[in-house]
Scaffold this motif. Structure first.
Motif, PDB file in Angstrom:
ATOM      1  N   ALA A  53      92.535  41.192  41.594  1.00 22.14           N
ATOM      2  CA  ALA A  53      93.000  40.398  42.364  1.00 22.14           C
ATOM      3  C   ALA A  53      92.958  40.904  43.767  1.00 22.14           C
ATOM      4  CB  ALA A  53      94.745  40.401  42.195  1.00 22.14           C
ATOM      5  N   TRP A  54      92.476  41.962  44.166  1.00 28.62           N
ATOM      6  CA  TRP A  54      92.266  42.276  45.669  1.00 28.62           C
ATOM      7  C   TRP A  54      91.121  43.480  45.586  1.00 28.62           C
ATOM      8  CZ3 TRP A  54      97.325  42.312  44.119  1.00 28.62           C
ATOM      9  CH2 TRP A  54      98.288  43.410  43.474  1.00 28.62           C
ATOM     10  N   LYS A  55      90.156  43.496  44.864  1.00 26.68           N
ATOM     11  CA  LYS A  55      89.170  44.469  44.929  1.00 26.68           C
ATOM     12  C   LYS A  55      88.464  44.562  46.176  1.00 26.68           C
ATOM     13  CE  LYS A  55      85.055  46.085  42.610  1.00 26.68           C
ATOM     14  NZ  LYS A  55      84.392  46.470  43.898  1.00 26.68           N
ATOM     15  N   SER A  56      88.180  43.344  47.032  1.00 32.50           N
ATOM     16  CA  SER A  56      88.057  43.498  48.336  1.00 32.50           C
ATOM     17  C   SER A  56      88.858  44.339  49.331  1.00 32.50           C
ATOM     18  CB  SER A  56      87.869  42.150  49.037  1.00 32.50           C
ATOM     19  OG  SER A  56      88.969  41.688  48.937  1.00 32.50           O
ATOM     20  N   VAL A  57      90.109  44.541  49.047  1.00 31.28           N
ATOM     21  CA  VAL A  57      91.038  45.471  49.667  1.00 31.28           C
ATOM     22  C   VAL A  57      90.665  46.809  49.406  1.00 31.28           C
ATOM     23  CG1 VAL A  57      93.272  46.006  50.474  1.00 31.28           C
ATOM     24  CG2 VAL A  57      92.781  43.542  49.868  1.00 31.28           C
ATOM     25  N   VAL A  58      90.521  47.132  48.065  1.00 29.15           N
ATOM     26  CA  VAL A  58      90.258  48.320  47.934  1.00 29.15           C
ATOM     27  C   VAL A  58      88.818  48.876  48.539  1.00 29.15           C
ATOM     28  CG1 VAL A  58      89.690  49.978  45.865  1.00 29.15           C
ATOM     29  CG2 VAL A  58      91.608  48.085  45.639  1.00 29.15           C
ATOM     30  N   ASP A  59      87.898  47.961  48.386  1.00 29.75           N
ATOM     31  CA  ASP A  59      86.510  48.383  48.831  1.00 29.75           C
ATOM     32  C   ASP A  59      86.549  48.749  50.449  1.00 29.75           C
ATOM     33  OD1 ASP A  59      85.569  48.122  46.161  1.00 29.75           O
ATOM     34  OD2 ASP A  59      84.563  46.230  46.656  1.00 29.75           O
ATOM     35  N   ASP A  60      87.360  47.756  51.243  1.00 31.27           N
ATOM     36  CA  ASP A  60      87.285  47.858  52.626  1.00 31.27           C
ATOM     37  C   ASP A  60      87.849  49.247  52.849  1.00 31.27           C
ATOM     38  OD1 ASP A  60      87.162  46.903  55.504  1.00 31.27           O
ATOM     39  OD2 ASP A  60      89.750  47.206  55.074  1.00 31.27           O
ATOM     40  N   ALA A  61      89.200  49.590  52.199  1.00 31.32           N
ATOM     41  CA  ALA A  61      89.724  50.776  52.690  1.00 31.32           C
ATOM     42  C   ALA A  61      88.846  52.035  52.223  1.00 31.32           C
ATOM     43  CB  ALA A  61      91.168  50.830  51.677  1.00 31.32           C
ATOM     44  N   SER A  62      88.202  51.942  51.129  1.00 29.84           N
ATOM     45  CA  SER A  62      87.336  53.077  50.758  1.00 29.84           C
ATOM     46  C   SER A  62      86.219  53.410  51.857  1.00 29.84           C
ATOM     47  CB  SER A  62      86.923  52.869  49.456  1.00 29.84           C
ATOM     48  OG  SER A  62      87.807  52.950  48.521  1.00 29.84           O
ATOM     49  N   LYS A  63      85.805  52.210  52.265  1.00 31.79           N
ATOM     50  CA  LYS A  63      84.563  52.380  53.164  1.00 31.79           C
ATOM     51  C   LYS A  63      85.179  52.773  54.605  1.00 31.79           C
ATOM     52  CE  LYS A  63      81.048  49.545  55.640  1.00 31.79           C
ATOM     53  NZ  LYS A  63      81.520  50.136  56.772  1.00 31.79           N
ATOM     54  N   ARG A  64      86.261  52.369  55.103  1.00 27.27           N
ATOM     55  CA  ARG A  64      86.801  52.904  56.212  1.00 27.27           C
ATOM     56  C   ARG A  64      87.139  54.329  56.029  1.00 27.27           C
ATOM     57  NH1 ARG A  64      91.675  50.785  57.421  1.00 27.27           N
ATOM     58  NH2 ARG A  64      91.925  49.379  55.468  1.00 27.27           N
ATOM     59  N   PHE A  65      87.525  54.910  54.933  1.00 25.06           N
ATOM     60  CA  PHE A  65      87.901  56.207  54.604  1.00 25.06           C
ATOM     61  C   PHE A  65      86.457  56.971  54.641  1.00 25.06           C
ATOM     62  CE2 PHE A  65      87.386  59.082  50.679  1.00 25.06           C
ATOM     63  CZ  PHE A  65      88.392  60.120  51.412  1.00 25.06           C
ATOM     64  N   THR A  66      85.511  56.500  53.891  1.00 20.45           N
ATOM     65  CA  THR A  66      84.133  57.018  53.834  1.00 20.45           C
ATOM     66  C   THR A  66      83.539  57.204  55.387  1.00 20.45           C
ATOM     67  OG1 THR A  66      83.724  56.188  51.554  1.00 20.45           O
ATOM     68  CG2 THR A  66      81.786  57.136  52.951  1.00 20.45           C
ATOM     69  N   ASP A  67      83.553  56.142  56.186  1.00 20.08           N
ATOM     70  CA  ASP A  67      83.063  56.326  57.451  1.00 20.08           C
ATOM     71  C   ASP A  67      83.758  57.468  58.159  1.00 20.08           C
ATOM     72  OD1 ASP A  67      81.412  54.226  56.850  1.00 20.08           O
ATOM     73  OD2 ASP A  67      82.766  52.905  57.935  1.00 20.08           O
ATOM     74  N   ALA A  68      85.285  57.851  57.936  1.00 17.36           N
ATOM     75  CA  ALA A  68      86.056  58.408  58.834  1.00 17.36           C
ATOM     76  C   ALA A  68      85.874  60.026  58.490  1.00 17.36           C
ATOM     77  CB  ALA A  68      87.466  58.124  58.891  1.00 17.36           C
ATOM     78  N   THR A  69      85.618  60.411  56.985  1.00 21.01           N
ATOM     79  CA  THR A  69      85.521  61.636  56.555  1.00 21.01           C
ATOM     80  C   THR A  69      84.258  61.995  55.762  1.00 21.01           C
ATOM     81  OG1 THR A  69      86.222  61.027  54.263  1.00 21.01           O
ATOM     82  CG2 THR A  69      87.989  61.076  55.939  1.00 21.01           C
ATOM     83  N   GLY A  70      83.291  61.151  55.491  1.00 21.88           N
ATOM     84  CA  GLY A  70      82.083  61.575  54.848  1.00 21.88           C
ATOM     85  C   GLY A  70      82.117  61.470  53.400  1.00 21.88           C
TER      86      GLY A  70
ATOM     87  N   SER B  41      95.127  46.880  55.304  1.00 24.73           N
ATOM     88  CA  SER B  41      94.953  46.691  54.078  1.00 24.73           C
ATOM     89  C   SER B  41      96.381  45.649  53.335  1.00 24.73           C
ATOM     90  CB  SER B  41      95.087  47.893  53.006  1.00 24.73           C
ATOM     91  OG  SER B  41      94.087  48.675  53.368  1.00 24.73           O
ATOM     92  N   MET B  42      97.408  46.003  54.089  1.00 21.36           N
ATOM     93  CA  MET B  42      98.596  45.035  53.667  1.00 21.36           C
ATOM     94  C   MET B  42      98.373  43.545  53.837  1.00 21.36           C
ATOM     95  SD  MET B  42     101.117  46.930  52.211  1.00 21.36           S
ATOM     96  CE  MET B  42      99.703  47.751  51.534  1.00 21.36           C
ATOM     97  N   ALA B  43      97.465  43.286  55.174  1.00 19.34           N
ATOM     98  CA  ALA B  43      97.092  41.953  55.167  1.00 19.34           C
ATOM     99  C   ALA B  43      96.382  41.123  54.211  1.00 19.34           C
ATOM    100  CB  ALA B  43      96.470  41.777  56.516  1.00 19.34           C
ATOM    101  N   GLY B  44      95.574  42.252  53.899  1.00 18.37           N
ATOM    102  CA  GLY B  44      94.495  41.710  52.353  1.00 18.37           C
ATOM    103  C   GLY B  44      95.261  41.411  51.191  1.00 18.37           C
ATOM    104  N   LEU B  45      96.429  42.256  50.872  1.00 16.42           N
ATOM    105  CA  LEU B  45      97.165  42.062  49.891  1.00 16.42           C
ATOM    106  C   LEU B  45      97.990  40.714  49.893  1.00 16.42           C
ATOM    107  CD1 LEU B  45      98.573  45.728  49.295  1.00 16.42           C
ATOM    108  CD2 LEU B  45      96.710  44.434  47.906  1.00 16.42           C
ATOM    109  N   VAL B  46      98.513  40.403  51.180  1.00 14.68           N
ATOM    110  CA  VAL B  46      99.386  39.166  51.408  1.00 14.68           C
ATOM    111  C   VAL B  46      98.312  38.052  51.054  1.00 14.68           C
ATOM    112  CG1 VAL B  46     100.182  37.822  53.096  1.00 14.68           C
ATOM    113  CG2 VAL B  46     100.850  40.104  52.979  1.00 14.68           C
ATOM    114  N   LYS B  47      96.961  38.103  51.480  1.00 13.72           N
ATOM    115  CA  LYS B  47      96.132  36.953  51.212  1.00 13.72           C
ATOM    116  C   LYS B  47      96.108  36.894  49.693  1.00 13.72           C
ATOM    117  CE  LYS B  47      93.512  37.090  55.332  1.00 13.72           C
ATOM    118  NZ  LYS B  47      92.030  37.414  56.105  1.00 13.72           N
ATOM    119  N   ALA B  48      96.072  37.863  48.799  1.00 14.43           N
ATOM    120  CA  ALA B  48      96.230  37.972  47.378  1.00 14.43           C
ATOM    121  C   ALA B  48      97.041  37.692  46.663  1.00 14.43           C
ATOM    122  CB  ALA B  48      95.549  39.206  46.936  1.00 14.43           C
ATOM    123  N   ASN B  49      98.443  37.364  47.542  1.00 13.03           N
ATOM    124  CA  ASN B  49      99.554  36.600  46.782  1.00 13.03           C
ATOM    125  C   ASN B  49     100.347  38.003  46.615  1.00 13.03           C
ATOM    126  OD1 ASN B  49      99.002  34.073  47.309  1.00 13.03           O
ATOM    127  ND2 ASN B  49      97.977  33.949  45.391  1.00 13.03           N
TER     128      ASN B  49
END
Length: 437
Positions: A56-73, A350-358
């Motif tokens: 239902a919201w894999k794009s939200v997972v992927d976006d958060a993971s990308k932001r996490f990787t960009d911030a921490t390596g 991320s919460m905004a992404g979840l809302v879009k996914a109902n």
């Protein structure tokens, strides 16, 4: 009660030359910080999420993971789990040393693992919107002054109703509980020629609903007094709410008093009721059911109520939320990285992404915007503003497993016990179960 000290704290105490490590107050347990920068270069975080996130919201997972990787390596390895076997798999995994760093569990599943020391404490102040986390999610995370998980997403119970039958009697979605009863009365009178019809479908063992009515009058199931739990169902406020629910079920429901709510959407789809209290997703389930209920891959078929349903918050009745939380395993060797990933995955983006996914966001402060941004979830978002959670007791799962509340409700609805006697019996059973050593 005391919670077993976290493994990391026990090790630290040993290094300091402590004479013994047994148990300790949660107020002394160390918390993992999600603030500041963490260098995760060359490391990989292991995250267990349920399959809902993948579908239902894999794009939200992927976006958060990308932001996490960009911030921490650090990289992220997300493993999606099935609801059917996730607890068995988790138990086996936690017994070893190769554990996931972050784990998603249903909100009612978390307390068992919090009490057993499987998850480490976190600092809520490090997470966005923590000041208004939904109580129906947050309640599972709190124990003895510490917080052990982060609310993730929710789904709320709402009033689902037949628009055609309400229109027939000149009614709309009720705004007050009195209006709800008046609507039920009008619809029941209008359909009295159908002997199988009941204005409100309310199964007799639907304890989530009954306890919502108890909460609506200021009642409670049980509360902690010192080191003991004390049942509260026989208190006046609880009796008032329980009586209101019993009166409703007896007068307006033709549902089986010995049946639970698990199949209520399919039953409602047969067209023998005007309203029912269910999870928001049950509206769609009632409109279209699987051709073969025993085959999850069978095609969906329209029912008698297709296109005739709408939803609204149940007026003046707090909602029991379903949903999930996220925790950092006590055995994780990457707790700060885990906290950083959860922080990204539960922030407002991320919460905004979840809302879009109902899905509903994790905080009351976000619910009005969620309702405005996605009308599909507006009724559930409004209902979620007022939510509750069962007693956060170590042995609460045993109360559910023992069907104490279900038995009480059936006994009362079938006349085996009065409301007062049923409540007293349930209190006694709850007391002995929650306080069993």
């Amino acid at each position: 009660m005391k919670r077993k000290i976290a493994a990391a704290a026990a090790i630290a105490a040993t290094l300091l030359g402590a004479a013994a490590c047994g148990s300790n107050s949660d107020e002394d347990a160390p918390t993992t910080s999600a603030s500041g920068k963490v260098d995760g270069a060359g490391k990989t975080l292991k995250v267990w999420l349920m399959v809902d996130a993948q579908s239902a919201w894999k794009s939200v997972v992927d976006d958060a993971s990308k932001r996490f990787t960009d911030a921490t390596g650090a990289q992220v390895n997300v493993e999606y789990q099935q609801w059917a076997n996730h607890l068995t798999k988790l138990d086996a995994t936690l017994a070893g040393s190769d554990v996931p760093d972050v784990v998603e569990l249903g909100n009612t599943e978390f307390p068992k693992y919090v009490f057993s020391g499987a998850f480490g404490a976190i600092n809520p102040a490090d997470y966005e919107n923590s000041g208004s986390w939904l109580q129906g999610l947050k309640g599972a995370c709190d124990f003895e002054g510490q917080t052990y998980c982060v609310p993730y997403y929710a789904g709320a119970r709402v009033l689902i109703y037949r628009t055609d039958l309400l229109k027939k009697v000149g009614a709309e979605a009720p705004k007050t509980y009195d209006e709800f009863l008046q609507t039920a009365e009008k619809v029941q009178a209008s359909e009295k020629a159908n002997g199988k019809f009941g204005a409100v479908y309310m199964p007799g063992q639907y304890w989530y609903a009954a306890m919502s009515w108890v909460k609506s009058t200021g009642g409670d199931i049980a509360k902690q007094e010192g080191d003991k739990w004390v049942g509260q169902l026989s208190q006046p406020a609880s009796i008032e709410g329980l009586q209101r629910w019993v009166d409703l079920a007896k007068k307006y429901s033709k549902a089986d008093p010995t049946k639970n709510e698990n199949d209520q959407a399919n039953t409602f789809a047969q067209g023998t009721a005007a309203m029912f209290y269910g999870n928001a997703w049950e509206q769609g389930a009632a409109e279209e059911i699987k051709k073969d209920p025993n085959d999850p891959n069978s095609p969906m078929v329209a029912t008698k109520v297709k296109g005739k349903l709408a939803a609204a918050p149940m007026p003046e009745v707090p909602s029991f939320l379903g949903g999930s939380n996220l925790g950092i395993t006590e055995k994780s060797q990457q707790k700060e990285l885990a906290a950083q990933w959860i922080k990204a995955f539960t922030d407002s983006t991320s919460m905004a992404g979840l809302v879009k996914a109902n899905a509903l966001p994790n905080a009351t402060a976000l619910l009005d915007k969620a309702a405005a941004d996605n009308p599909k979830i507006a009724p559930a978002a409004l209902a979620a503003k007022n939510s509750w959670f069962p007693p956060n007791a170590e042995k609460w799962a045993d109360v559910e497993k023992g069907a104490i509340l279900q038995t009480m409700l059936t006994d009362v609805l079938t006349g085996k016990k009065s409301v007062a006697d049923g409540a007293k019996w349930a209190d006694d059973q709850i007391n002995s179960t929650l306080n069993e050593s």
